[in-house]
Design an enzyme around this catalytic site. Structure first.
Site, PDB file in Angstrom:
ATOM      1  N   HIS A   1     -10.637  -3.357   1.195  1.00 42.36           N
ATOM      2  CA  HIS A   1     -10.954  -2.021   0.684  1.00 42.36           C
ATOM      3  C   HIS A   1     -11.679  -2.059  -0.662  1.00 42.36           C
ATOM      4  O   HIS A   1     -11.484  -1.187  -1.504  1.00 42.36           O
ATOM      5  CB  HIS A   1      -9.674  -1.176   0.563  1.00 42.36           C
ATOM      6  CG  HIS A   1      -9.935   0.294   0.794  1.00 42.36           C
ATOM      7  ND1 HIS A   1      -9.089   1.276   0.326  1.00 42.36           N
ATOM      8  CD2 HIS A   1     -10.958   0.935   1.433  1.00 42.36           C
ATOM      9  CE1 HIS A   1      -9.568   2.463   0.680  1.00 42.36           C
ATOM     10  NE2 HIS A   1     -10.700   2.286   1.351  1.00 42.36           N
TER      11      HIS A   1
ATOM     12  N   ASP B   1       0.818  -1.205   0.000  1.00 32.39           N
ATOM     13  CA  ASP B   1       0.000   0.000   0.000  1.00 32.39           C
ATOM     14  C   ASP B   1       0.858   1.265   0.000  1.00 32.39           C
ATOM     15  O   ASP B   1       1.695   1.456   0.896  1.00 32.39           O
ATOM     16  CB  ASP B   1      -0.873  -0.022   1.255  1.00 32.39           C
ATOM     17  CG  ASP B   1      -2.195   0.667   1.065  1.00 32.39           C
ATOM     18  OD1 ASP B   1      -2.356   1.390   0.086  1.00 32.39           O
ATOM     19  OD2 ASP B   1      -3.080   0.472   1.917  1.00 32.39           O
ATOM     20  N   ASP B   2       0.661   2.145  -0.979  1.00 30.94           N
ATOM     21  CA  ASP B   2       1.323   3.452  -1.034  1.00 30.94           C
ATOM     22  C   ASP B   2       2.839   3.358  -1.142  1.00 30.94           C
ATOM     23  O   ASP B   2       3.567   4.278  -0.730  1.00 30.94           O
ATOM     24  CB  ASP B   2       0.964   4.301   0.194  1.00 30.94           C
ATOM     25  CG  ASP B   2      -0.473   4.777   0.180  1.00 30.94           C
ATOM     26  OD1 ASP B   2      -1.207   4.446  -0.767  1.00 30.94           O
ATOM     27  OD2 ASP B   2      -0.879   5.477   1.126  1.00 30.94           O
TER      28      ASP B   2
ATOM     29  N   HIS C   1       0.850   2.123   4.206  1.00 37.20           N
ATOM     30  CA  HIS C   1      -0.160   3.161   4.332  1.00 37.20           C
ATOM     31  C   HIS C   1      -0.090   3.759   5.736  1.00 37.20           C
ATOM     32  O   HIS C   1       0.245   3.084   6.700  1.00 37.20           O
ATOM     33  CB  HIS C   1      -1.537   2.539   4.094  1.00 37.20           C
ATOM     34  CG  HIS C   1      -2.629   3.537   3.864  1.00 37.20           C
ATOM     35  ND1 HIS C   1      -3.090   4.398   4.836  1.00 37.20           N
ATOM     36  CD2 HIS C   1      -3.374   3.814   2.756  1.00 37.20           C
ATOM     37  CE1 HIS C   1      -4.055   5.157   4.353  1.00 37.20           C
ATOM     38  NE2 HIS C   1      -4.255   4.820   3.086  1.00 37.20           N
TER      39      HIS C   1
ATOM     40  N   CYS D   1      -5.820   3.646  -4.187  1.00 38.78           N
ATOM     41  CA  CYS D   1      -5.708   2.230  -3.855  1.00 38.78           C
ATOM     42  C   CYS D   1      -6.899   1.374  -4.273  1.00 38.78           C
ATOM     43  O   CYS D   1      -6.724   0.355  -4.945  1.00 38.78           O
ATOM     44  CB  CYS D   1      -5.432   2.060  -2.367  1.00 38.78           C
ATOM     45  SG  CYS D   1      -6.533   2.969  -1.283  1.00 38.78           S
TER      46      CYS D   1
ATOM     47  N   ASP E   1       0.105  -0.398  -5.114  1.00 34.65           N
ATOM     48  CA  ASP E   1      -1.201  -0.020  -5.648  1.00 34.65           C
ATOM     49  C   ASP E   1      -1.227   1.381  -6.228  1.00 34.65           C
ATOM     50  O   ASP E   1      -2.106   1.715  -7.021  1.00 34.65           O
ATOM     51  CB  ASP E   1      -2.292  -0.184  -4.586  1.00 34.65           C
ATOM     52  CG  ASP E   1      -2.023   0.625  -3.324  1.00 34.65           C
ATOM     53  OD1 ASP E   1      -0.986   1.292  -3.226  1.00 34.65           O
ATOM     54  OD2 ASP E   1      -2.876   0.576  -2.413  1.00 34.65           O
ATOM     55  N   ASN E   2      -0.307   2.249  -5.849  1.00 35.50           N
ATOM     56  CA  ASN E   2      -0.212   3.610  -6.390  1.00 35.50           C
ATOM     57  C   ASN E   2       1.104   4.207  -5.933  1.00 35.50           C
ATOM     58  O   ASN E   2       1.897   3.543  -5.259  1.00 35.50           O
ATOM     59  CB  ASN E   2      -1.387   4.491  -5.953  1.00 35.50           C
ATOM     60  CG  ASN E   2      -1.732   4.410  -4.478  1.00 35.50           C
ATOM     61  OD1 ASN E   2      -2.809   3.944  -4.112  1.00 35.50           O
ATOM     62  ND2 ASN E   2      -0.821   4.827  -3.621  1.00 35.50           N
TER      63      ASN E   2
ATOM     64  N   ARG F   1      -6.897  -1.925  -6.856  1.00 37.14           N
ATOM     65  CA  ARG F   1      -7.236  -3.273  -6.402  1.00 37.14           C
ATOM     66  C   ARG F   1      -8.372  -3.861  -7.233  1.00 37.14           C
ATOM     67  O   ARG F   1      -8.363  -5.042  -7.581  1.00 37.14           O
ATOM     68  CB  ARG F   1      -7.607  -3.230  -4.912  1.00 37.14           C
ATOM     69  CG  ARG F   1      -6.430  -2.905  -4.041  1.00 37.14           C
ATOM     70  CD  ARG F   1      -6.803  -2.312  -2.684  1.00 37.14           C
ATOM     71  NE  ARG F   1      -5.612  -1.707  -2.121  1.00 37.14           N
ATOM     72  CZ  ARG F   1      -4.707  -2.373  -1.403  1.00 37.14           C
ATOM     73  NH1 ARG F   1      -4.890  -3.654  -1.140  1.00 37.14           N
ATOM     74  NH2 ARG F   1      -3.636  -1.766  -0.954  1.00 37.14           N
TER      75      ARG F   1
ATOM     76  N   LYS G   1      -5.451  -6.148   3.659  1.00 36.95           N
ATOM     77  CA  LYS G   1      -6.382  -5.071   3.329  1.00 36.95           C
ATOM     78  C   LYS G   1      -7.293  -5.483   2.183  1.00 36.95           C
ATOM     79  O   LYS G   1      -6.828  -5.949   1.152  1.00 36.95           O
ATOM     80  CB  LYS G   1      -5.580  -3.823   2.954  1.00 36.95           C
ATOM     81  CG  LYS G   1      -6.395  -2.693   2.347  1.00 36.95           C
ATOM     82  CD  LYS G   1      -5.516  -1.498   2.031  1.00 36.95           C
ATOM     83  CE  LYS G   1      -6.262  -0.437   1.246  1.00 36.95           C
ATOM     84  NZ  LYS G   1      -5.461   0.773   1.021  1.00 36.95           N
TER      85      LYS G   1
ATOM     86  N   LYS H   1       0.640  10.133  -4.945  1.00 33.84           N
ATOM     87  CA  LYS H   1      -0.639   9.440  -4.953  1.00 33.84           C
ATOM     88  C   LYS H   1      -1.780  10.418  -5.216  1.00 33.84           C
ATOM     89  O   LYS H   1      -1.799  11.526  -4.701  1.00 33.84           O
ATOM     90  CB  LYS H   1      -0.843   8.762  -3.595  1.00 33.84           C
ATOM     91  CG  LYS H   1      -2.203   8.157  -3.337  1.00 33.84           C
ATOM     92  CD  LYS H   1      -2.280   7.635  -1.914  1.00 33.84           C
ATOM     93  CE  LYS H   1      -3.635   7.071  -1.554  1.00 33.84           C
ATOM     94  NZ  LYS H   1      -3.678   6.559  -0.159  1.00 33.84           N
TER      95      LYS H   1
END
Length: 787
Positions: free
Chosen positions: A159, A61-62, A252, A99, A362-363, A103, A157, A427
């Protein structure tokens, strides 16, 4: 791997056979017969072909483009490095700018908006591209692989479920088990505390663990759970291949790590962000991650106005900012450790060689921390209301506490720029810094000799069809009785085999009205939404020739207006095809929410000692409004403990009884406020906590006992946005404590004892005038027309 069972199993009919073939109607007085293969009651169970590879997809994540060793990082990632050394490193992989959209695209092969995720899974303004629910006719990668005979596991995660459908009475049709996974363990929300998770779900149910032991760390448990799922499969089926989707909650915000891992990085970042960015860029050129002619964007282009000059900072500021990055590095280190544990276990099982492992972000890295970072993450994250002057975005705390359970932090923008080296922005942006991410693929047993760097353009929606292609499983042609949507992604398995194979040619991007279109070597970027009168393809566009200028340093729009117009119109055409509209051109699109959510804000009675009320459900009772908490409490000579708690170290409030007296604790994003009332007389007492809004987004807390004022906390900042993050618990303080000193005195959630909580009720008041939310009857007009 050995041969897998080849014979299809039969299942028993549960009633009369309408086709008249041999079956049974009851167990009567004899042996029941199996139906014949010609009977419609007989169904073969899916069995994967012998030797089918396992698949692990790890999504971080991130994570910025340069944060892993193979992409130029100084952070030691030996386990990921080893996968890259014997695999494929993609230097031109792009993803969605946020994110949830990434996904959704990864799991469905659809473009983000067609997958229902033009935004993160927090809103549903009533348009197809923003439902924040995976389409019923879009098979997920897990659904296709399960139909192909795979066991399917997910940890971490999720989400991908609208936040208003995360509570315990919600429709679970978009939860992991309903979207193709056999097993799930993790956090359904977009993030959580790693030391004290606000809510964990196993399969379809909340995990009712009321306290976490000292030293608990979520990343470790996620890896433990993943290994257990694999072991439990292998105990019962030695050959069945598995798909593991491991979606890290790191890195994240709030960025947290274990002390031993933070200590390993102490002193590494004292030279500051500019020096680190330059050293990463130099390493990237040596590794071939960026071409020799690429330029590192200077301050004027690369958000220099948002990043303090390191040499102008005082010693205390440098130490504080360096600590933020030490913790971030430790979190990346812990992701690498999880990879090492998984790989080691696969080696023990003899299955490493035939396991496809995909690692991606994811980003791009995020600038949520602001110029100075924050130790008060929720004070500036996820707010819909404008903050008043004087709002404290970073409550001072000892820098040594950053990364630990007492601080919810996010690193400064300067380090985010380092994470995204060599690209611009962050992001949620459609510049390369928002969408250009690391991607590594490893499969030692692959029948492919040519490994190494790949510079072909690959988009996140290509991953699902590529994995299915590699393992030889066709995507589902239909789902729930409906033909499956045609996917947007295309397999790039050929790129693994042939370094000269072609990647994708074009892709649109959009995020909160920011737009971009890549077509071949050209990219048009519109960094802000157009004004309504300018039209969807209008507004300011920039133009970059990525072959010559991969880091977007030379805007050629003025020299090539025809190409800009062509790409803008191409973007508009793609946007219509992908349900991108309407654009959030005035910042209000995501203020619209379904009217069905109104029921979540009705008064509610809660039961003591149950698992906490879910985060979003709890927030509907308190956020951007006044409210009251009514409690009927039986008090005895030894009564003590928490009556109700809502929140954690990121922000929250608590009502309890200690030494016979009622007390209030209020955690204003890390700044504590407390008040104590007179000792309670034994008997049944009526306690009412009034939380009333005052000017400047502030609350006043007043506790009444039997109608008389008992304690008061006046003039504290409201808890906004995602705070309080941990939901409401009655009779104890769940997980991360609201009041750390109280936790140190009593521990174990300071569970209520020596009396009884006979009733506890929340009564929400009027919404704040600062609340921009508009509730609409989304979907009802369509239903009426259908009738």
């Amino acid at each position: 791997m050995g041969a897998r069972p080849g014979a299809a199993e039969r299942r028993r009919a549960s009633g009369p056979d309408p086709a008249g073939s041999r079956g049974y109607e009851s167990f009567g007085g004899g042996v029941a017969e199996f139906a014949s293969e010609s009977s419609p009651w007989w169904r073969p169970r899916p069995t994967a072909p012998a030797g089918s590879p396992n698949v692990i997809v790890m999504l971080v994540d991130d994570l910025g483009f340069s944060d892993l060793g193979p992409f130029g990082s100084e952070i030691p990632t030996p386990n990921i490095d080893a996968l890259a050394d014997d695999g494929w490193v993609f230097t031109n992989y792009r993803t969605a700018p946020m994110c949830s959209p990434a996904r959704a695209a990864l799991l469905t092969g659809l473009n983000p908006h067609r997958a229902g995720f033009g935004f993160v899974a927090h809103t549903d303004p009533g348009y197809p591209g923003f439902t924040c629910e995976l389409p019923d006719d879009a098979p997920t990668l897990a659904e296709s692989l399960r139909a192909g005979g795979y066991a399917t596991f997910a940890v971490g995660k999720w989400h991908l479920t609208l936040e208003s459908r995360l509570h315990d009475a919600a429709d679970r049709s978009s939860w992991p088990l309903q979207r193709g996974f056999d097993r799930y363990f993790g956090s359904m929300d977009g993030f959580t505390s790693l030391h004290h998770p606000h809510r964990l779900v196993r399969d379809n149910s909340v995990v009712d663990v009321q306290q976490f032991p000292d030293g608990y760390f979520l990343t470790d448990q996620l890896t433990d759970e993943a290994l257990a799922m694999i072991d439990e499969l292998r105990v019962n089926d030695a050959e069945k291949p598995f798909f593991l989707y491991y979606a890290h909650t790191s890195v994240h915000g709030p960025i947290q790590a274990k002390p031993v891992d933070i200590e390993r990085h102490r002193g590494r970042y004292e030279a500051g962000w500019n020096a680190l960015r330059e050293s990463r860029f130099a390493r990237q050129r040596e590794l071939g991650i960026v071409p020799p002619h690429a330029e590192l964007p200077g301050d004027a282009l690369a958000d220099g106005d948002r990043i303090p000059h390191w040499e102008h900072l005082g010693d205390d500021e440098r130490a504080l900012f360096a600590r933020h990055m030490e913790v971030y590095a430790a979190a990346v280190d812990e992701v690498d450790q999880s990879v090492g544990r998984l790989v080691a276990h696969l080696e023990d099982l003899g299955e490493r060689e035939n396991t496809v492992i995909v690692i991606a972000s994811d980003n791009g890295g995020t600038a949520e921390g602001g110029p100075s970072g924050t130790r008060s993450y929720f004070a500036q994250f996820g707010h819909s209301a404008p903050l008043p002057d004087g709002w404290v975005r970073d409550v001072p705390r000892d820098p040594e506490e950053i990364g630990g359970p007492r601080v919810f932090s996010q690193y400064p923008t300067g380090w985010a720029r380092v994470s995204n080296t060599p690209f611009r922005s962050f992001k949620s942006s459609t510049y390369e810094g928002g969408v250009h991410a690391p991607l590594i693929v490893s499969w030692p047993e692959a029948p492919v000799a040519a490994r190494g760097l790949r510079d072909q353009f690959v988009f996140v929606s290509d991953l699902s069809p590529t994995i299915l292609d590699l393992v030889g499983v066709p995507p589902l042609a239909e789902l729930r009785g409906r033909p499956a949507q045609e996917i947007d992604g295309r397999s790039v398995a050929g790129v693994l085999r042939d370094p000269a194979a072609e990647g994708r040619a074009a892709q649109y991007f959009e995020c909160v009205g920011r737009r971009a279109m890549v077509d071949g070597e050209w990219k048009a970027v519109s960094p802000e939404p157009p004004r309504r009168e300018e039209g969807a393809a209008g507004g300011r566009w920039e133009l970059y020739h990525l072959a010559d200028d991969p880091t977007e340093t030379r805007d050629l729009a003025a020299d090539r207006p025809e190409r800009v117009a062509d790409l803008a119109e191409r973007w508009r055409s793609e946007a219509w095809r992908n349900t991108v509209f309407p654009l959030d051109d005035d910042g209000t699109l995501h203020s619209t929410r379904p009217a069905t959510e109104a029921a979540l804000a009705a008064p509610v009675a809660l039961v003591p000692f149950r698992a906490p009320l879910e985060r979003f459900r709890s927030a509907q009772l308190t956020v951007l409004k006044s409210f009251a908490v009514e409690a009927t409490v039986v008090v005895g000579p030894d009564t003590a403990g928490v009556v109700v708690a809502h929140g954690d170290q990121g922000g929250g409030y608590l009502l309890g009884i200690e030494d016979g007296a009622p007390f209030l604790s209020y955690n204003a994003y890390g700044e504590m406020h407390r008040a104590i009332g007179p000792v309670l007389a034994p008997g049944t007492r009526e306690l009412v906590l009034h939380v009333d809004e005052s000017e400047g987004l502030r609350w006043r807390l007043r506790l009444e006992v039997d109608g008389e004022r008992s304690a008061e906390i006046a003039g504290v900042p409201m808890l906004l946005g995602m705070a309080p993050f941990t939901g409401i618990s009655v009779g104890y303080d769940y997980g991360g404590p609201v009041d750390w000193e109280l936790h140190e005195r009593h521990g174990d959630g300071f569970r209520f004892s020596g009396g009884a909580i006979e009733r506890l009720r929340y009564v929400p008041g009027a919404r704040s005038r600062h609340d921009p939310t508009v509730l609409r009857r989304i979907g009802e007009a369509v239903a009426e027309l259908a009738d």
